[in-house]
Scaffold this active site. Structure first.
Site, PDB file in Angstrom:
ATOM      1  N   GLY A 134       0.736  -1.201  -0.034  1.00 43.04           N
ATOM      2  CA  GLY A 134       0.058   0.092  -0.026  1.00 43.04           C
ATOM      3  C   GLY A 134       0.671   1.083  -0.024  1.00 43.04           C
ATOM      4  O   GLY A 134       2.174   1.217  -0.198  1.00 43.04           O
ATOM      5  N   ASN A 135       0.415   2.239   0.398  1.00 40.31           N
ATOM      6  CA  ASN A 135       1.095   3.581   0.336  1.00 40.31           C
ATOM      7  C   ASN A 135       0.371   4.506   1.513  1.00 40.31           C
ATOM      8  O   ASN A 135      -0.564   4.047   1.983  1.00 40.31           O
ATOM      9  CB  ASN A 135       1.202   4.416  -1.060  1.00 40.31           C
ATOM     10  N   ARG A 136       0.872   5.595   1.798  1.00 38.56           N
ATOM     11  CA  ARG A 136       0.592   6.477   2.857  1.00 38.56           C
ATOM     12  C   ARG A 136      -0.403   7.552   2.456  1.00 38.56           C
ATOM     13  O   ARG A 136      -0.746   8.448   3.258  1.00 38.56           O
ATOM     14  CB  ARG A 136       1.844   7.345   3.250  1.00 38.56           C
ATOM     15  N   SER A 137      -1.142   7.618   1.604  1.00 31.68           N
ATOM     16  CA  SER A 137      -2.077   8.758   0.994  1.00 31.68           C
ATOM     17  C   SER A 137      -3.248   8.337   1.945  1.00 31.68           C
ATOM     18  O   SER A 137      -3.791   7.272   2.256  1.00 31.68           O
ATOM     19  CB  SER A 137      -2.619   8.172  -0.543  1.00 31.68           C
ATOM     20  N   ALA A 151      -3.339   7.882  -4.939  1.00 27.31           N
ATOM     21  CA  ALA A 151      -2.090   7.385  -5.022  1.00 27.31           C
ATOM     22  C   ALA A 151      -2.191   5.940  -5.404  1.00 27.31           C
ATOM     23  O   ALA A 151      -2.518   5.043  -4.673  1.00 27.31           O
ATOM     24  CB  ALA A 151      -1.386   7.686  -3.655  1.00 27.31           C
TER      25      ALA A 151
END
Ligand code: C5P
Length: 470
Positions: free
Chosen positions: A237-240, A310
């Site tokens: 995943g990502n930090r968005s 993102a």
């Protein structure tokens, strides 16, 4: 305001902090803001908690165009300490009305509220206009506090006036007329240069309220961060956080648009007025965007697609059906994901993957906006605009202070298809959202103007619309 748009008057270019404390005369401070503005001043208001019970912060924010500083412990959206920013940038602080309690707190340096805190922290002149019941003002305690402020601190005192008081009594205690207070501020500033002309060092401004210029428009916004499954429990995943997309959705709703928010794993609450499509993976996000673009049946597609999500650039090629167990050595193979925005741009213009016309363009051709979150330089952003064939790319350096994932502020550059770049200062994400929508609204207006007879949308299918790009 003079004809040329520049303020004139005895306080032109000045920033005045107006501290309002909890007296019934607090309502007169609204008029005082106006009188200071009439003289060309920019006014920022500080409220004590009891003043806020007499006149709400919204009133002062609306007329001063600055957020009101009401909580001594709250930070500004960009992380600065509000009462210190005010203390360090104002040309003068005015406390009007000043209550007996506030005079006592100030005389003793008790900085429990933002007005006292700003007065303690500033080197600017301070003008104090007391207002209270006559007997309270005459009390030796109050008089001692007034003397201390005037004689020891050097504050300019604007004595209260005589007349009928809120208590029903007659006496000395009415807040001085606004004109006398303005005169005292002008006198206190005589011969002093403007203290802080740089707007970025001054308190933030409230975004101007936009007209409902997107009424009747349909806008699809993606936000949050996609998750690509490794196995049934783990993902890449990502930090968005989705904050930028939510700001865009709220701003578009406030401007009258019908909004579909394709939300991929957000950490903020989503706006009530939007149609929400919850998704998890890049594949699901792609399906939701393509469905929103073409829609079921003959319905017209959206007027704009803003891809603030993102999106993962790679996804595990063969996610494990069960849960991977400890001890195994795992080598993950990643495959590139489809570029959804580039695909949306091709569909919108009726082009195939090679850029050749293959089908009808969408009617209307939606305005397409992408984001480019870069670590460091934004040099790659214009190339993305050309490659993805979009109208605008919003570039931001996620490593810059106050920008990027999870923050309430952002500093962005808007790149457009004619090679233009608009670098915005550090702004609240809501204001960034409105600036982006200003550009979208303008592009929609241009599209409408060239589409009078319905030909423009078709015309745009036959060739790239981004000639002249580097
Ligand atoms: O190429 P890059 O990932 O930097 O492009 C960012 C922009 O493209 C964002 O607007 C993002 O939402 C979109 N994007 C996409 N599909 C992907 C990756 C990014 O639509 N697979």
């Amino acid at each position: 305001m003079a004809d040329d748009g520049h303020p004139r008057g005895r306080l032109a270019g000045r920033l005045i902090g107006l501290g309002v404390t909890g007296s019934i005369a607090a309502y007169k401070a609204v008029d005082l803001v106006r009188r200071l503005q009439d003289q060309g001043a920019d006014v920022v208001v500080l409220l004590t908690p009891s003043a806020a019970r007499f006149v709400g912060p919204l009133t002062f924010a609306a007329i001063s165009r600055h957020p009101v500083e009401g909580d001594v412990l709250a930070l500004l959206p960009d992380g600065r300490i509000g009462h210190i920013v005010i203390a360090d940038s104002v040309d003068a602080l005015v406390v009007a009305p000043a209550t007996a309690h506030w005079l006592g707190a100030m005389a003793n340096g008790l900085s429990g509220d933002s007005v006292t805190a700003a007065c303690l922290a500033t080197t600017a002149p301070v003008v104090v206009a007391p207002a209270m019941d006559g007997d309270m003002y005459a009390h030796p305690a109050t008089q001692a506090n007034v003397r201390r402020l005037r004689d020891d601190f050097g504050y300019a005192l604007v004595e209260p006036e005589s007349g009928p008081l809120a208590s029903g009594q007659q006496g000395i205690g009415r807040l001085a007329e606004s004109g006398r207070i303005v005169d005292a501020v002008v006198a206190a500033l005589a011969g002093r240069p403007i203290r802080e002309p740089r707007s970025e060092r001054r308190p933030p401004t409230v975004a101007p309220v936009r007209d409902p210029d997107l009424a009747g428009r349909r806008i699809v916004i993606t936000g949050g961060g996609t998750r690509e499954p490794i196995d049934t429990v783990r993902f890449i995943g990502n930090r968005s956080s989705g904050k930028m997309a939510v700001a865009l959705a709220e701003a578009a709703l406030d401007r009258g648009a019908a909004v579909t928010l394709v939300a991929a794993n957000t950490t903020v609450s989503l706006p009530d007025g939007a149609t929400i499509r919850q998704v998890e993976t890049t594949g699901q996000l792609r399906a939701a965007v393509l469905e929103a673009l073409t829609g079921p049946g003959d319905e017209a597609g959206p007027d704009a697609l803003i891809m603030a999500a993102a999106v993962a650039d790679f996804t595990p090629t063969r996610p494990s059906a069960g849960k991977l167990t400890r001890g195994e050595r795992v080598i993950l193979e990643l495959s590139p994901t489809p570029d959804i925005l580039a695909e949306a741009a091709r569909i919108a213009r009726g082009l195939d993957a090679a850029g050749e016309p293959t089908r009808q363009a969408l009617r209307p051709v939606p305005v397409l906006v992408g984001f480019a979150a870069e670590a460091g330089s934004l040099d790659r952003a214009p190339g993305k605009l050309v490659r993805k064939q979009v109208d605008l790319i919003v570039g931001n350096d996620i490593t810059a202070p106050g920008s990027g994932f999870g923050t309430d502020t952002n500093r962005v550059v808007i790149f457009d298809a004619s090679g233009g770049q608009e670098a915005l200062p550090l702004l609240a994400k809501r204001e960034v959202a409105d600036r982006i929508l200003d550009r979208v609204a303008r592009l929609l207006g241009e599209r409408d103007a060239t589409d009078v007879d319905g030909d423009a949308a078709t015309r745009q299918t036959v060739g790239p619309t981004h000639e002249g790009q580097p």
